[in-house]
Scaffold this motif. Structure first.
Motif, PDB file in Angstrom:
ATOM      1  N   GLY A  40      -0.354   1.103  -0.581  1.00  0.00           N
ATOM      2  CA  GLY A  40       0.930   1.708  -0.927  1.00  0.00           C
ATOM      3  C   GLY A  40       0.812   2.643  -2.120  1.00  0.00           C
ATOM      4  N   ALA A  43      -0.964   5.704  -0.902  1.00  0.00           N
ATOM      5  CA  ALA A  43      -0.061   6.513  -0.073  1.00  0.00           C
ATOM      6  C   ALA A  43       0.892   7.322  -0.938  1.00  0.00           C
ATOM      7  CB  ALA A  43       0.713   5.620   0.892  1.00  0.00           C
ATOM      8  N   CYS A  44       1.373   6.730  -2.019  1.00  0.00           N
ATOM      9  CA  CYS A  44       2.278   7.467  -2.916  1.00  0.00           C
ATOM     10  C   CYS A  44       1.538   8.551  -3.692  1.00  0.00           C
ATOM     11  CB  CYS A  44       2.956   6.505  -3.881  1.00  0.00           C
ATOM     12  SG  CYS A  44       4.262   5.552  -3.095  1.00  0.00           S
ATOM     13  N   PHE A  47       0.602  11.442  -0.808  1.00  0.00           N
ATOM     14  CA  PHE A  47       1.600  11.652   0.244  1.00  0.00           C
ATOM     15  C   PHE A  47       1.558  13.076   0.785  1.00  0.00           C
ATOM     16  CE2 PHE A  47       3.835  13.254  -3.409  1.00  0.00           C
ATOM     17  CZ  PHE A  47       4.627  14.268  -2.909  1.00  0.00           C
ATOM     18  N   GLY A  53      -0.618  10.098   3.247  1.00  0.00           N
ATOM     19  CA  GLY A  53       0.757   9.640   3.367  1.00  0.00           C
ATOM     20  C   GLY A  53       1.039   8.893   4.644  1.00  0.00           C
ATOM     21  N   GLY A  57       0.282   5.043   4.329  1.00  0.00           N
ATOM     22  CA  GLY A  57       1.634   4.511   4.237  1.00  0.00           C
ATOM     23  C   GLY A  57       1.952   3.549   5.369  1.00  0.00           C
ATOM     24  N   LEU A  61       2.622  -0.473   4.960  1.00  0.00           N
ATOM     25  CA  LEU A  61       3.848  -1.075   5.487  1.00  0.00           C
ATOM     26  C   LEU A  61       3.522  -2.282   6.376  1.00  0.00           C
ATOM     27  CD1 LEU A  61       6.923  -0.695   5.521  1.00  0.00           C
ATOM     28  CD2 LEU A  61       6.624   0.748   7.523  1.00  0.00           C
ATOM     29  N   GLY A  89       4.413   1.888   0.521  1.00  0.00           N
ATOM     30  CA  GLY A  89       3.919   2.479   1.760  1.00  0.00           C
ATOM     31  C   GLY A  89       5.001   3.246   2.498  1.00  0.00           C
ATOM     32  N   GLY A  92       5.590   6.511   0.629  1.00  0.00           N
ATOM     33  CA  GLY A  92       4.521   7.460   0.938  1.00  0.00           C
ATOM     34  C   GLY A  92       4.660   8.023   2.335  1.00  0.00           C
ATOM     35  N   LEU A  93       5.061   7.185   3.266  1.00  0.00           N
ATOM     36  CA  LEU A  93       5.260   7.609   4.656  1.00  0.00           C
ATOM     37  C   LEU A  93       6.406   8.612   4.749  1.00  0.00           C
ATOM     38  CD1 LEU A  93       4.152   6.886   7.490  1.00  0.00           C
ATOM     39  CD2 LEU A  93       5.924   5.167   7.631  1.00  0.00           C
ATOM     40  N   SER A  96       5.376  11.938   3.047  1.00  0.00           N
ATOM     41  CA  SER A  96       4.439  12.681   3.880  1.00  0.00           C
ATOM     42  C   SER A  96       5.135  13.296   5.088  1.00  0.00           C
ATOM     43  CB  SER A  96       3.310  11.761   4.333  1.00  0.00           C
ATOM     44  OG  SER A  96       2.344  12.475   5.050  1.00  0.00           O
TER      45      SER A  96
END
Length: 141
Positions: A40, A43-44, A47, A53, A57, A61, A89, A92-93, A96
């Motif tokens: 996570g 991912a951040c 992103f 990301g 992410g 998750l 996560g 970030g998702l 992205s």
């Protein structure tokens, strides 16, 4: 003279009072939670890339949800860490996905098509630089 009596310590092979014989002990760590938090955070931080990301992410998750479920069932600790990893996560998702949508819209815009035509017709580096400047100005109009 008599020896003082101390409370007797339970033997290592005896189960403590109230414990069921043969019951599995809960895990002392939650690998899913730790993995979710690390993924996570990554991912951040990344992103703005598709791999950073979207992929990290999504993995954060999934691992966060699995870690929270294990903690909820009492099989592992660190429920908060798992939830934090899942939230990071998801952030970030989402970040992205926004960057991806903006990138696709820029690439499909008429200004980008004009930029590509300008670069194809440029004969020198100075002309290519001028194409880039014009494209940059057209994005922020």
């Amino acid at each position: 003279m008599s020896m003082p009596s101390y409370p007797q310590q339970p033997n290592a092979d005896q189960a403590p009072y109230g414990a069921q014989y043969g019951a599995p002990e809960p895990a002392r760590s939650n690998g899913f939670a730790v993995t979710a938090l690390v993924l996570g955070l990554l991912a951040c931080l990344f992103f703005w890339t598709v791999v950073g990301g979207l992929l990290l992410g999504l993995l954060a998750l999934v691992f966060g949800i699995l870690g929270a479920l294990r903690a909820r069932q009492g099989r592992a600790p660190r429920k908060g860490m798992a939830i934090a990893g899942a939230v990071l996560g998801a952030l970030g998702l989402i970040g992205s996905a926004i960057v991806l949508v903006i990138g696709i819209s820029v690439v499909n815009s008429g200004s980008f098509q004009d930029f590509q035509d300008c670069v194809r017709n440029a004969n020198s580096q100075a002309e290519e630089d001028r194409c880039a400047e014009d494209f940059g100005e057209s994005l922020f109009k």
